[in-house]
Design a protein around this motif. Structure first.
Motif, PDB file in Angstrom:
ATOM      1  N   PRO A   1     -20.178 -18.383 -38.784  1.00 40.50           N
ATOM      2  CA  PRO A   1     -21.040 -18.974 -37.747  1.00 40.50           C
ATOM      3  C   PRO A   1     -20.317 -19.935 -36.807  1.00 40.50           C
ATOM      4  CG  PRO A   1     -22.237 -18.849 -39.799  1.00 40.50           C
ATOM      5  CD  PRO A   1     -20.834 -18.408 -40.105  1.00 40.50           C
ATOM      6  N   MET A   2     -19.488 -20.832 -37.331  1.00 34.58           N
ATOM      7  CA  MET A   2     -18.808 -21.790 -36.463  1.00 34.58           C
ATOM      8  C   MET A   2     -17.849 -21.091 -35.517  1.00 34.58           C
ATOM      9  SD  MET A   2     -18.192 -24.710 -35.216  1.00 34.58           S
ATOM     10  CE  MET A   2     -18.949 -25.949 -36.247  1.00 34.58           C
ATOM     11  N   HIS A   3     -17.102 -20.105 -36.043  1.00 33.79           N
ATOM     12  CA  HIS A   3     -16.139 -19.398 -35.201  1.00 33.79           C
ATOM     13  C   HIS A   3     -16.848 -18.581 -34.120  1.00 33.79           C
ATOM     14  CE1 HIS A   3     -13.198 -19.449 -38.873  1.00 33.79           C
ATOM     15  NE2 HIS A   3     -13.473 -20.650 -38.415  1.00 33.79           N
ATOM     16  N   ALA A   4     -17.898 -17.848 -34.521  1.00 33.45           N
ATOM     17  CA  ALA A   4     -18.642 -17.055 -33.550  1.00 33.45           C
ATOM     18  C   ALA A   4     -19.298 -17.949 -32.504  1.00 33.45           C
ATOM     19  CB  ALA A   4     -19.703 -16.214 -34.269  1.00 33.45           C
ATOM     20  N   TRP A   5     -19.793 -19.102 -32.932  1.00 33.41           N
ATOM     21  CA  TRP A   5     -20.402 -20.057 -32.001  1.00 33.41           C
ATOM     22  C   TRP A   5     -19.377 -20.514 -30.973  1.00 33.41           C
ATOM     23  CZ3 TRP A   5     -19.708 -25.030 -30.320  1.00 33.41           C
ATOM     24  CH2 TRP A   5     -20.798 -25.669 -29.709  1.00 33.41           C
ATOM     25  N   LEU A   6     -18.167 -20.837 -31.436  1.00 30.84           N
ATOM     26  CA  LEU A   6     -17.119 -21.308 -30.527  1.00 30.84           C
ATOM     27  C   LEU A   6     -16.694 -20.216 -29.547  1.00 30.84           C
ATOM     28  CD1 LEU A   6     -14.884 -23.412 -32.945  1.00 30.84           C
ATOM     29  CD2 LEU A   6     -16.166 -24.273 -30.978  1.00 30.84           C
ATOM     30  N   ILE A   7     -16.574 -18.974 -30.040  1.00 35.07           N
ATOM     31  CA  ILE A   7     -16.186 -17.871 -29.164  1.00 35.07           C
ATOM     32  C   ILE A   7     -17.234 -17.669 -28.077  1.00 35.07           C
ATOM     33  CG2 ILE A   7     -15.841 -15.365 -29.072  1.00 35.07           C
ATOM     34  CD1 ILE A   7     -14.629 -15.621 -31.929  1.00 35.07           C
ATOM     35  N   HIS A   8     -18.513 -17.689 -28.478  1.00 35.08           N
ATOM     36  CA  HIS A   8     -19.596 -17.496 -27.521  1.00 35.08           C
ATOM     37  C   HIS A   8     -19.662 -18.659 -26.525  1.00 35.08           C
ATOM     38  CE1 HIS A   8     -23.136 -15.799 -25.884  1.00 35.08           C
ATOM     39  NE2 HIS A   8     -23.994 -16.627 -26.426  1.00 35.08           N
ATOM     40  N   PHE A   9     -19.516 -19.863 -27.026  1.00 36.59           N
ATOM     41  CA  PHE A   9     -19.512 -21.056 -26.169  1.00 36.59           C
ATOM     42  C   PHE A   9     -18.392 -20.963 -25.133  1.00 36.59           C
ATOM     43  CE2 PHE A   9     -17.646 -25.176 -25.203  1.00 36.59           C
ATOM     44  CZ  PHE A   9     -18.743 -25.953 -24.833  1.00 36.59           C
ATOM     45  N   THR A  10     -17.192 -20.610 -25.599  1.00 34.31           N
ATOM     46  CA  THR A  10     -16.037 -20.537 -24.706  1.00 34.31           C
ATOM     47  C   THR A  10     -16.226 -19.466 -23.639  1.00 34.31           C
ATOM     48  OG1 THR A  10     -14.589 -21.279 -26.510  1.00 34.31           O
ATOM     49  CG2 THR A  10     -13.538 -20.213 -24.614  1.00 34.31           C
ATOM     50  N   ALA A  11     -16.689 -18.273 -24.054  1.00 35.58           N
ATOM     51  CA  ALA A  11     -16.894 -17.186 -23.082  1.00 35.58           C
ATOM     52  C   ALA A  11     -17.890 -17.603 -22.010  1.00 35.58           C
ATOM     53  CB  ALA A  11     -17.382 -15.934 -23.804  1.00 35.58           C
ATOM     54  N   LEU A  12     -18.972 -18.249 -22.423  1.00 33.11           N
ATOM     55  CA  LEU A  12     -20.016 -18.609 -21.471  1.00 33.11           C
ATOM     56  C   LEU A  12     -19.533 -19.641 -20.461  1.00 33.11           C
ATOM     57  CD1 LEU A  12     -23.069 -18.055 -20.929  1.00 33.11           C
ATOM     58  CD2 LEU A  12     -23.528 -20.159 -22.177  1.00 33.11           C
ATOM     59  N   TRP A  13     -18.911 -20.696 -20.933  1.00 30.58           N
ATOM     60  CA  TRP A  13     -18.524 -21.787 -20.041  1.00 30.58           C
ATOM     61  C   TRP A  13     -17.293 -21.437 -19.198  1.00 30.58           C
ATOM     62  CZ3 TRP A  13     -20.728 -26.582 -18.990  1.00 30.58           C
ATOM     63  CH2 TRP A  13     -21.915 -26.851 -19.697  1.00 30.58           C
ATOM     64  N   VAL A  14     -16.322 -20.758 -19.801  1.00 36.70           N
ATOM     65  CA  VAL A  14     -15.104 -20.440 -19.048  1.00 36.70           C
ATOM     66  C   VAL A  14     -15.413 -19.482 -17.900  1.00 36.70           C
ATOM     67  CG1 VAL A  14     -12.901 -19.205 -19.185  1.00 36.70           C
ATOM     68  CG2 VAL A  14     -13.474 -20.932 -20.900  1.00 36.70           C
ATOM     69  N   TRP A  15     -16.242 -18.466 -18.147  1.00 34.79           N
ATOM     70  CA  TRP A  15     -16.524 -17.486 -17.101  1.00 34.79           C
ATOM     71  C   TRP A  15     -17.378 -18.048 -15.972  1.00 34.79           C
ATOM     72  CZ3 TRP A  15     -14.007 -13.483 -15.705  1.00 34.79           C
ATOM     73  CH2 TRP A  15     -13.304 -12.711 -16.629  1.00 34.79           C
ATOM     74  N   HIS A  16     -18.012 -19.204 -16.180  1.00 36.93           N
ATOM     75  CA  HIS A  16     -18.780 -19.810 -15.096  1.00 36.93           C
ATOM     76  C   HIS A  16     -17.961 -20.827 -14.298  1.00 36.93           C
ATOM     77  CE1 HIS A  16     -22.279 -18.028 -17.168  1.00 36.93           C
ATOM     78  NE2 HIS A  16     -22.775 -17.992 -15.942  1.00 36.93           N
ATOM     79  N   VAL A  17     -16.682 -20.980 -14.641  1.00 41.90           N
ATOM     80  CA  VAL A  17     -15.786 -21.751 -13.773  1.00 41.90           C
ATOM     81  C   VAL A  17     -15.738 -21.030 -12.422  1.00 41.90           C
ATOM     82  CG1 VAL A  17     -13.393 -22.448 -13.403  1.00 41.90           C
ATOM     83  CG2 VAL A  17     -14.434 -22.662 -15.682  1.00 41.90           C
ATOM     84  N   PRO A  18     -15.942 -21.747 -11.318  1.00 44.42           N
ATOM     85  CA  PRO A  18     -16.070 -21.068 -10.012  1.00 44.42           C
ATOM     86  C   PRO A  18     -14.975 -20.058  -9.698  1.00 44.42           C
ATOM     87  CG  PRO A  18     -16.732 -23.345  -9.789  1.00 44.42           C
ATOM     88  CD  PRO A  18     -16.226 -23.189 -11.203  1.00 44.42           C
TER      89      PRO A  18
END
Length: 306
Positions: free
Chosen positions: A158-175
């Motif tokens: 859960p922690m690893h999957a949470w971090l992967i999902h968090f990273t994908a979401l925030w990084v891809w919304h960098v302008p």
């Protein structure tokens, strides 16, 4: 909220129902509100469904006692597959090149609607049954290979999957990265793949082996924290007075929106409906966690008195 504002928010949603000429919907330079998908996307969608149906047909005669469960899995996978088709091959995909709000709807359909339903469909085991009999044993043994099993276990913790999902979401919304996906089909495809597969990992960690059979309390925490960080990102879009993705230019005017209104509507979609989905999933897990285990209760009831 005034009538004009209501029309501005509802109008874009109604426009999705308008017909359009067939085209490659995933093409960031494609036609406005076009239907279709790139050949490799269409092939992946078709194969995933054909293999699942074939696997179900082979499992059905052997699963007389578990047919209700198989039907539930099939219904979940079918619904998730239909939503994936909606996200990747309908006018929603081409609309994402013209309005940020449509891009957010597409991403939410991928991450919080299609992904959990496909996880509940338990496709891996069914797909294996779709393979020819001589291949099945080899694939089954390969999945038990220690290095592969270790990698899968690490990814779906859960922690690893949470971090992967968090990273994908925030990084891809960098302008810079988000706008790169608006002008390059390969980057656009990579963005969508990142969102979908990180969401599949996250929902597998929450609803799969870890969430359903273990540590449901922890899964609820991960759902709550995901709701918080996705809601925070949506709120940033909603309340920002600056346009994050100027590359859209005046395209949102096709939906009757200014660039800033387009961004605010996209933020609201991510913030409110997106957050609600995580709340509902958390409530369902919480209810199942608090309910007594039926097997334990049956054992207590059937136990002979001393």
């Amino acid at each position: 909220m005034g009538a004009v504002a209501v029309r501005k928010l509802i109008g874009p949603l109604l426009l999705l129902g308008l017909p359009a000429a067939p085209a490659l919907a995933h093409d960031v330079n494609g036609n406005y509100l076009s239907w279709g998908a790139e050949p490799w996307v269409a092939a992946c969608l078709a194969l995933s469904l054909i293999w699942y149906v074939q696997g179900m047909l082979r499992l059905w005669p052997r699963a007389r006692q578990s047919r209700p469960a198989l039907l539930r899995q099939f219904a979940c996978f079918g619904a998730g597959w239909a939503l994936l088709l909606l996200a990747l091959a309908s006018p929603l995909d081409s609309a994402g090149s013209y309005g940020f709000w449509a891009h957010m709807v597409q991403h939410e359909v991928l991450m919080i609607a299609s992904a959990p339903l496909m996880v509940l469909g338990r496709p891996f085991g069914v797909w294996i049954w779709a393979l020819p009999s001589p291949w099945r044993g080899g694939v089954g043994r390969a999945t038990r290979w220690r290095a592969l099993a270790w990698c899968w276990d690490m990814l779906t913790r859960p922690m690893h999957a949470w971090l992967i999902h968090f990273t994908a979401l925030w990084v891809w919304h960098v302008p810079a990265l988000f706008q790169a996906g608006l002008v390059d089909n390969d980057i656009h495809a990579l963005q969508h793949a990142s969102f979908l597969f990180s969401a599949l990992l996250f929902w597998w960690a929450v609803l799969g082996r870890h969430g359903i059979h273990h540590a449901r309390g922890a899964s609820i925490v991960y759902l709550f924290t995901t709701m918080m960080h996705t809601g925070a990102l949506g709120a940033l879009f909603t309340f920002s007075e600056a346009v994050w993705y100027p590359l859209y230019g005046d395209r949102p005017a096709l939906f009757g929106l200014t660039p800033l209104e387009d961004q605010q509507l996209g933020g609201l979609i991510m913030w409110i409906p997106g957050g609600l989905a995580y709340v509902i999933a958390g409530l369902v897990l919480g209810a199942r966690w608090l309910m007594p285990d039926e097997r334990k209760m049956a054992g207590i009831i059937n136990r002979r008195p001393p």
